[in-house]
Scaffold this active site. Structure first.
Site, mmCIF file in Angstrom:
data_model
loop_
_atom_site.group_PDB
_atom_site.id
_atom_site.type_symbol
_atom_site.label_atom_id
_atom_site.label_comp_id
_atom_site.label_asym_id
_atom_site.label_seq_id
_atom_site.Cartn_x
_atom_site.Cartn_y
_atom_site.Cartn_z
ATOM 1 C CG HIS A 144 -0.224 -0.008 2.520
ATOM 2 N ND1 HIS A 144 0.145 1.125 3.180
ATOM 3 C CD2 HIS A 144 0.215 -1.050 3.266
ATOM 4 C CE1 HIS A 144 0.766 0.811 4.294
ATOM 5 N NE2 HIS A 144 0.833 -0.504 4.372
ATOM 6 C CG HIS A 153 12.853 -5.403 -13.387
ATOM 7 N ND1 HIS A 153 13.745 -6.149 -14.129
ATOM 8 C CD2 HIS A 153 11.888 -6.281 -13.009
ATOM 9 C CE1 HIS A 153 13.331 -7.400 -14.193
ATOM 10 N NE2 HIS A 153 12.215 -7.514 -13.514
HETATM 11 C C1 LIG Z 1 24.114 -7.702 -6.147
HETATM 12 C C2 LIG Z 1 24.466 -7.755 -7.632
HETATM 13 C C3 LIG Z 1 23.966 -6.496 -8.334
HETATM 14 C C4 LIG Z 1 25.979 -7.835 -7.701
HETATM 15 O O1 LIG Z 1 26.366 -7.969 -9.038
HETATM 16 P P1 LIG Z 1 27.943 -7.906 -9.418
HETATM 17 O O2 LIG Z 1 28.493 -6.585 -9.031
HETATM 18 O O3 LIG Z 1 28.059 -8.329 -10.860
HETATM 19 O O4 LIG Z 1 28.566 -8.960 -8.434
HETATM 20 P P2 LIG Z 1 29.224 -10.396 -8.710
HETATM 21 O O5 LIG Z 1 28.259 -11.343 -9.315
HETATM 22 O O6 LIG Z 1 30.523 -10.178 -9.423
HETATM 23 O O7 LIG Z 1 29.530 -10.863 -7.219
HETATM 24 C C5 LIG Z 1 30.417 -10.137 -6.362
HETATM 25 C C6 LIG Z 1 30.333 -10.756 -4.994
HETATM 26 O O8 LIG Z 1 29.047 -10.467 -4.413
HETATM 27 C C7 LIG Z 1 28.358 -11.698 -4.091
HETATM 28 N N1 LIG Z 1 26.964 -11.485 -4.447
HETATM 29 C C8 LIG Z 1 26.446 -11.327 -5.685
HETATM 30 N N2 LIG Z 1 25.136 -11.125 -5.607
HETATM 31 C C9 LIG Z 1 24.804 -11.161 -4.310
HETATM 32 C C10 LIG Z 1 23.587 -11.033 -3.621
HETATM 33 N N3 LIG Z 1 22.453 -10.795 -4.279
HETATM 34 N N4 LIG Z 1 23.594 -11.102 -2.264
HETATM 35 C C11 LIG Z 1 24.745 -11.343 -1.601
HETATM 36 N N5 LIG Z 1 25.943 -11.476 -2.213
HETATM 37 C C12 LIG Z 1 25.965 -11.382 -3.554
HETATM 38 C C13 LIG Z 1 29.004 -12.759 -4.964
HETATM 39 O O9 LIG Z 1 28.867 -14.045 -4.392
HETATM 40 C C14 LIG Z 1 30.426 -12.275 -4.992
HETATM 41 O O10 LIG Z 1 31.056 -12.629 -3.765
HETATM 42 P P3 LIG Z 1 32.599 -13.134 -3.739
HETATM 43 O O11 LIG Z 1 33.398 -11.978 -4.288
HETATM 44 O O12 LIG Z 1 32.827 -13.422 -2.283
HETATM 45 O O13 LIG Z 1 32.646 -14.329 -4.628
HETATM 46 C C15 LIG Z 1 23.824 -8.971 -8.353
HETATM 47 O O14 LIG Z 1 24.456 -10.181 -8.016
HETATM 48 C C16 LIG Z 1 22.333 -9.108 -8.090
HETATM 49 O O15 LIG Z 1 21.873 -9.659 -7.072
HETATM 50 N N6 LIG Z 1 21.572 -8.599 -9.063
HETATM 51 C C17 LIG Z 1 20.119 -8.736 -9.090
HETATM 52 C C18 LIG Z 1 19.765 -9.792 -10.148
HETATM 53 C C19 LIG Z 1 18.261 -9.958 -10.289
HETATM 54 O O16 LIG Z 1 17.542 -10.255 -9.335
HETATM 55 N N7 LIG Z 1 17.802 -9.776 -11.517
HETATM 56 C C20 LIG Z 1 16.391 -9.879 -11.852
HETATM 57 C C21 LIG Z 1 16.221 -10.635 -13.133
HETATM 58 S S1 LIG Z 1 14.538 -10.908 -13.528
#
Ligand SMILES: CC(C)(COP(=O)(O)OP(=O)(O)OC[C@H]1O[C@@H](n2cnc3c(N)ncnc32)[C@H](O)[C@@H]1OP(=O)(O)O)[C@@H](O)C(=O)NCCC(=O)NCCS
Length: 218
Positions: A144, A153
């Site tokens: 709400h 998104h």
């Molecule tokens: C948080 C986020 C933006 C980080 O992306 P990034 O900068 O490319 O990060 P990386 O994938 O390189 O990961 C970097 C570190 O963060 C950690 N990490 C990545 N995503 C995480 C999350 N959501 N929560 C906690 N830790 C996360 C990885 O395990 C990695 O840890 P490490 O260095 O110890 O191995 C991304 O992982 C995320 O969650 N994006 C949202 C995706 C989503 O829901 N999309 C919708 C599609 S419909």
């Protein structure tokens, strides 16, 4: 909700398949796809045209383009791209109605902007305001009085509690939870599964429980 009988989509990947099901659930059909990349058509029997030139060529051949509707089938953290493509569609006279899946729950007191999409089993509660070119993805919940800017998104299963404020072009990752009255600044990313307990600065990325700033390499 009225969906014109014939629809075009920008984006020829998975999200196009999702939107095609939504549109056909309302009795409409997709007649053309556009994509910047030379990818195959996401929909059997539906032609795909490539890039701005492909779109302009297709548009020039339409006798009644103003009778067609359009949607952008691009998810992720690409709200700006959706807004830009909306502007292109508008310049050519295409309609941009919001798309609400018949299996979504959408409050009679909520509002939604042009071309925004509410997918199956999403919930949009009382007095929520959703801007243009937003996606409320499968099973996401916006409670709400929350307010979303343009190009937001809310990914599958994410939960915005009541009175949350979300700026333009934000991605709330899959399964994240944003606690009541939190503000998420424009262009921010909330990582999948995060629990957001404090306001999020514009342009930042947060992740974890409780959510903390994370390196943004996107
Ligand atoms: C948080 C986020 C933006 C980080 O992306 P990034 O900068 O490319 O990060 P990386 O994938 O390189 O990961 C970097 C570190 O963060 C950690 N990490 C990545 N995503 C995480 C999350 N959501 N929560 C906690 N830790 C996360 C990885 O395990 C990695 O840890 P490490 O260095 O110890 O191995 C991304 O992982 C995320 O969650 N994006 C949202 C995706 C989503 O829901 N999309 C919708 C599609 S419909």
């Amino acid at each position: 909700m009225t969906v014109s009988a014939e629809y075009v989509l920008w984006g020829s990947a998975g999200h196009a398949k999702v939107l095609e099901e939504l549109i056909s659930a309302h009795g409409g059909r997709v007649i053309a796809l556009f994509d910047n990349l030379e990818v195959p058509s996401a929909l059997i029997g539906v032609p795909v045209y490539y890039g701005r030139a492909g779109f302009e060529g297709w548009a020039a051949q339409q006798r009644h383009i103003d009778r067609l509707s359009a949607a952008v089938a691009i998810g992720g953290h690409r709200g700006r791209d959706r807004i830009e493509i909306h502007a292109l569609f508008r310049r050519h006279g295409l309609g941009l109605p919001p798309l609400i899946h018949p299996d979504a729950s959408f409050s009679r007191t909520a509002s939604i902007g042009a071309g925004s999409q509410v997918l199956a089993h999403a919930l949009v509660a009382a007095e929520v305001r959703i801007g243009e070119a937003c996606i409320i993805n499968h099973k996401a919940s916006v409670d709400h009085e929350s307010t979303l800017g343009n190009g937001v998104h809310v990914a599958p299963g994410a939960i915005l509690c009541g009175c949350v404020s979300v700026g333009d072009n934000v991605l709330i990752g899959a399964g994240a939870v944003v606690l009541p009255r939190i503000t998420v600044g424009a262009n921010a990313v909330v990582g999948a599964g995060a629990v957001v307990t404090r306001n999020v600065a514009a342009g930042s990325t947060v992740a974890g429980n409780p959510a903390r700033p994370a390196l943004n390499r996107q």
